[in-house]
Design an enzyme around this catalytic site. Structure first.
Site, mmCIF file in Angstrom:
data_model
loop_
_atom_site.group_PDB
_atom_site.id
_atom_site.type_symbol
_atom_site.label_atom_id
_atom_site.label_comp_id
_atom_site.label_asym_id
_atom_site.label_seq_id
_atom_site.Cartn_x
_atom_site.Cartn_y
_atom_site.Cartn_z
ATOM 1 N N LYS A 45 -13.194 -1.344 -2.092
ATOM 2 C CA LYS A 45 -12.300 -0.282 -1.625
ATOM 3 C C LYS A 45 -10.958 -0.471 -2.306
ATOM 4 O O LYS A 45 -10.431 -1.581 -2.346
ATOM 5 C CB LYS A 45 -12.125 -0.340 -0.110
ATOM 6 C CG LYS A 45 -11.265 0.783 0.468
ATOM 7 C CD LYS A 45 -11.258 0.726 1.989
ATOM 8 C CE LYS A 45 -10.385 -0.392 2.518
ATOM 9 N NZ LYS A 45 -10.410 -0.487 3.992
ATOM 10 N N GLU A 61 -8.554 2.189 12.441
ATOM 11 C CA GLU A 61 -8.074 0.810 12.448
ATOM 12 C C GLU A 61 -6.724 0.627 13.124
ATOM 13 O O GLU A 61 -6.425 -0.442 13.668
ATOM 14 C CB GLU A 61 -7.973 0.276 11.020
ATOM 15 C CG GLU A 61 -6.888 0.917 10.185
ATOM 16 C CD GLU A 61 -6.765 0.310 8.798
ATOM 17 O OE1 GLU A 61 -5.720 -0.286 8.509
ATOM 18 O OE2 GLU A 61 -7.724 0.422 8.012
ATOM 19 N N ASN A 63 -4.156 5.023 3.708
ATOM 20 C CA ASN A 63 -3.213 4.434 4.672
ATOM 21 C C ASN A 63 -2.280 5.465 5.301
ATOM 22 O O ASN A 63 -1.059 5.277 5.361
ATOM 23 C CB ASN A 63 -2.400 3.316 4.016
ATOM 24 C CG ASN A 63 -3.232 2.070 3.763
ATOM 25 O OD1 ASN A 63 -3.544 1.749 2.612
ATOM 26 N ND2 ASN A 63 -3.615 1.375 4.820
ATOM 27 N N HIS A 121 -12.274 -2.882 10.935
ATOM 28 C CA HIS A 121 -11.139 -3.242 10.084
ATOM 29 C C HIS A 121 -10.851 -4.740 10.148
ATOM 30 O O HIS A 121 -10.727 -5.314 11.226
ATOM 31 C CB HIS A 121 -9.897 -2.469 10.544
ATOM 32 C CG HIS A 121 -8.623 -2.933 9.918
ATOM 33 N ND1 HIS A 121 -7.679 -3.664 10.615
ATOM 34 C CD2 HIS A 121 -8.126 -2.775 8.666
ATOM 35 C CE1 HIS A 121 -6.653 -3.930 9.820
ATOM 36 N NE2 HIS A 121 -6.899 -3.412 8.630
ATOM 37 N N ASP A 155 0.856 -1.178 0.000
ATOM 38 C CA ASP A 155 0.000 0.000 0.000
ATOM 39 C C ASP A 155 0.898 1.236 0.000
ATOM 40 O O ASP A 155 2.095 1.139 -0.294
ATOM 41 C CB ASP A 155 -0.979 -0.015 1.190
ATOM 42 C CG ASP A 155 -0.264 -0.090 2.540
ATOM 43 O OD1 ASP A 155 0.903 0.332 2.631
ATOM 44 O OD2 ASP A 155 -0.887 -0.565 3.507
ATOM 45 N N ALA A 156 0.343 2.397 0.340
ATOM 46 C CA ALA A 156 1.107 3.642 0.238
ATOM 47 C C ALA A 156 2.313 3.662 1.167
ATOM 48 O O ALA A 156 3.325 4.292 0.861
ATOM 49 C CB ALA A 156 0.186 4.828 0.535
ATOM 50 N N LYS A 157 2.233 2.975 2.305
ATOM 51 C CA LYS A 157 3.357 2.976 3.242
ATOM 52 C C LYS A 157 4.572 2.265 2.650
ATOM 53 O O LYS A 157 5.714 2.568 3.011
ATOM 54 C CB LYS A 157 2.940 2.334 4.559
ATOM 55 C CG LYS A 157 1.841 3.097 5.305
ATOM 56 C CD LYS A 157 1.565 2.515 6.678
ATOM 57 C CE LYS A 157 0.976 1.126 6.622
ATOM 58 N NZ LYS A 157 -0.372 1.077 6.039
ATOM 59 N N LYS A 177 -6.862 1.110 -2.852
ATOM 60 C CA LYS A 177 -5.824 1.881 -2.183
ATOM 61 C C LYS A 177 -5.418 3.089 -3.027
ATOM 62 O O LYS A 177 -5.358 3.026 -4.264
ATOM 63 C CB LYS A 177 -4.602 1.009 -1.930
ATOM 64 C CG LYS A 177 -4.871 -0.198 -1.045
ATOM 65 C CD LYS A 177 -5.179 0.195 0.384
ATOM 66 C CE LYS A 177 -5.314 -1.034 1.269
ATOM 67 N NZ LYS A 177 -5.485 -0.680 2.699
ATOM 68 N N ASP A 208 -8.646 4.230 0.263
ATOM 69 C CA ASP A 208 -7.891 4.132 1.510
ATOM 70 C C ASP A 208 -6.480 4.640 1.262
ATOM 71 O O ASP A 208 -5.731 4.060 0.476
ATOM 72 C CB ASP A 208 -7.866 2.666 1.958
ATOM 73 C CG ASP A 208 -7.162 2.466 3.294
ATOM 74 O OD1 ASP A 208 -6.638 3.449 3.854
ATOM 75 O OD2 ASP A 208 -7.134 1.313 3.774
ATOM 76 N N LYS A 251 0.603 -7.828 11.584
ATOM 77 C CA LYS A 251 1.174 -7.806 10.247
ATOM 78 C C LYS A 251 2.621 -7.312 10.331
ATOM 79 O O LYS A 251 2.915 -6.359 11.024
ATOM 80 C CB LYS A 251 0.349 -6.895 9.328
ATOM 81 C CG LYS A 251 -1.087 -7.367 9.150
ATOM 82 C CD LYS A 251 -1.889 -6.384 8.306
ATOM 83 C CE LYS A 251 -3.337 -6.831 8.141
ATOM 84 N NZ LYS A 251 -4.147 -5.851 7.377
#
Length: 384
Positions: free
Chosen positions: A181, A264, A214, A314, A32-34, A183, A212, A68
């Site tokens: 949804k 979340e 993130n 979440h 994801d964006a992270k 990302k 989302d 995670k």
């Protein structure tokens, strides 16, 4: 079975607790964006902390929490240290036992990893209580509905090219999912906008779509991109800002017509209360595995309902389906198929909604595959 006489105490006691640490591998690494900004590495597995509890009278319950990337072994280690506090206790006294477990390890805090370890035990006790009553957990809590609107996330990650995202969205819609949804949070927001536009064009104006970020954006970026997304008729923008920025989320929620969702990543009732009291969200998104289990989640539910908020928990649909069914306001449950191999049973989606199983408790049994992925176990007490 006859009930207790007035004033009579139960005599059953917790006799055995088993903890297990398993690692569930993902078919493909997830980003994801992270990940795109170098904050995290791609996600390749999910650590699962299982807890199984049996009473002297033979009542049984199981629960789980998860982590995670990092944290799974730490959760397991903390749970090992405090699990003996359950032995000899009445399994019905769940709220008191949560406090006992919390204060047993309070020197490392009352949020974060410490309560995530407690969550597996707390959820196991609720599963046991519902099974003793012969009811699905949702019915024990007091259900408002027998099914919950369901949206899918697992097909919309940034690690997937837009062609794969569109293929996944089309397949999910055809299979009856209630929404999707995807990302966002690319370094170039124009890439995000083009991906959202492509999904909206494919699914039509009326089909529920959310995004989302993130926690990727700062306040100016969230404001600009949020305004650009307004014509997309999204059912929410999730985690546009840092999870702890209650003030920034409040300003954004007041400025945009598109609903704001977050929560979340928070790991306590107190942290969620900051969002609720500051009008930071339209959809609150607690995670039972992260906030300490069902006992704490119910407190967040009460606060959110009093404030008139909508809810969309979440992950962990196997737990959150029951909690969503018991929330007074129409919620959403997040469909993630990642955890399905852990259990012998699967959940049904029909006409855009996830159906609450009529099996007692959570309605799941731990699979042999989950046992095969287990890397460590610990037991307290003695099984009958």
């Amino acid at each position: 079975m006859a009930g207790l006489a007035p004033g009579e105490a139960t005599t059953d006691r917790i006799a055995w607790v088993k903890l297990s640490l398993a690692f569930l591998p993902l078919k493909t690494p997830i980003s994801d964006a992270k990940v795109l900004t170098g904050r995290q590495k791609p996600l390749t597995e999910v650590a699962i902390l299982f807890c199984e509890i049996e009473s002297a009278n033979g009542a049984f319950g199981h629960g789980f929490s998860y982590s995670k990337r990092a944290g799974g072994p730490g959760m397991f280690a903390h749970a090992k240290e405090i699990a003996n506090n359950l032995i000899g206790e009445d399994p019905n006294d769940i709220a008191r036992l949560w406090e006992k477990l919390c204060w047993a390890g309070a020197s490392v805090g009352r949020s974060g990893l410490a309560v995530q370890a407690i969550a597996a035990m707390d959820i196991a006790l609720w599963d046991m209580k519902a099974k003793r009553a012969g009811l699905p957990l949702a019915k024990l809590l007091g259900a408002h509905r027998d099914s919950v609107r369901a949206y899918n996330t697992s097909g919309g990650f940034l690690s997937s090219p837009i062609e794969e995202v569109l293929e996944s969205c089309a397949r999910l819609k055809d299979k009856g999912i209630g929404g999707v949804k995807i990302k966002v949070g690319q370094p170039d927001p124009m890439v995000d906008l083009s991906r959202v536009e492509a999904v909206r064009k494919l699914l039509g104006d009326a089909f529920p779509v959310a995004v989302d970020a993130n926690q990727q954006w700062d306040r100016p970026t969230a404001s600009r991109v949020g305004r650009a997304l307004e014509p997309m008729n999204l059912f929410w923008i999730e985690e546009p800002l840092d999870a702890y920025d209650a003030e920034g989320h409040a300003r954004l929620a007041a400025a945009l017509d598109t609903p704001i969702a977050t929560g979340e990543m928070l790991t306590s009732v107190a942290e969620h209360f900051e969002l609720i009291r500051n009008d930071s969200v339209d959809f609150i998104q607690p995670d039972a595995g992260r906030v300490g289990g069902i006992t704490q989640f119910l407190k967040i539910m009460a606060l959110a309902d009093f404030k008139g908020l909508k809810m969309a928990p979440h992950f962990a649909m196997e737990i959150h389906l029951h909690l969503c069914a018991a929330y007074p306001r129409e919620p959403w449950v997040e469909h993630f198929d990642w955890l399905e191999p852990l259990f012998d049973e699967t959940l049904e989606i029909r006409d855009g909604r996830m159906v609450v199983p009529n099996r007692p408790g959570l309605g799941f049994t731990i699979s042999e595959q989950a046992r095969a992925w287990t890397v460590a176990t610990h037991e307290e007490g003695k099984r009958g």
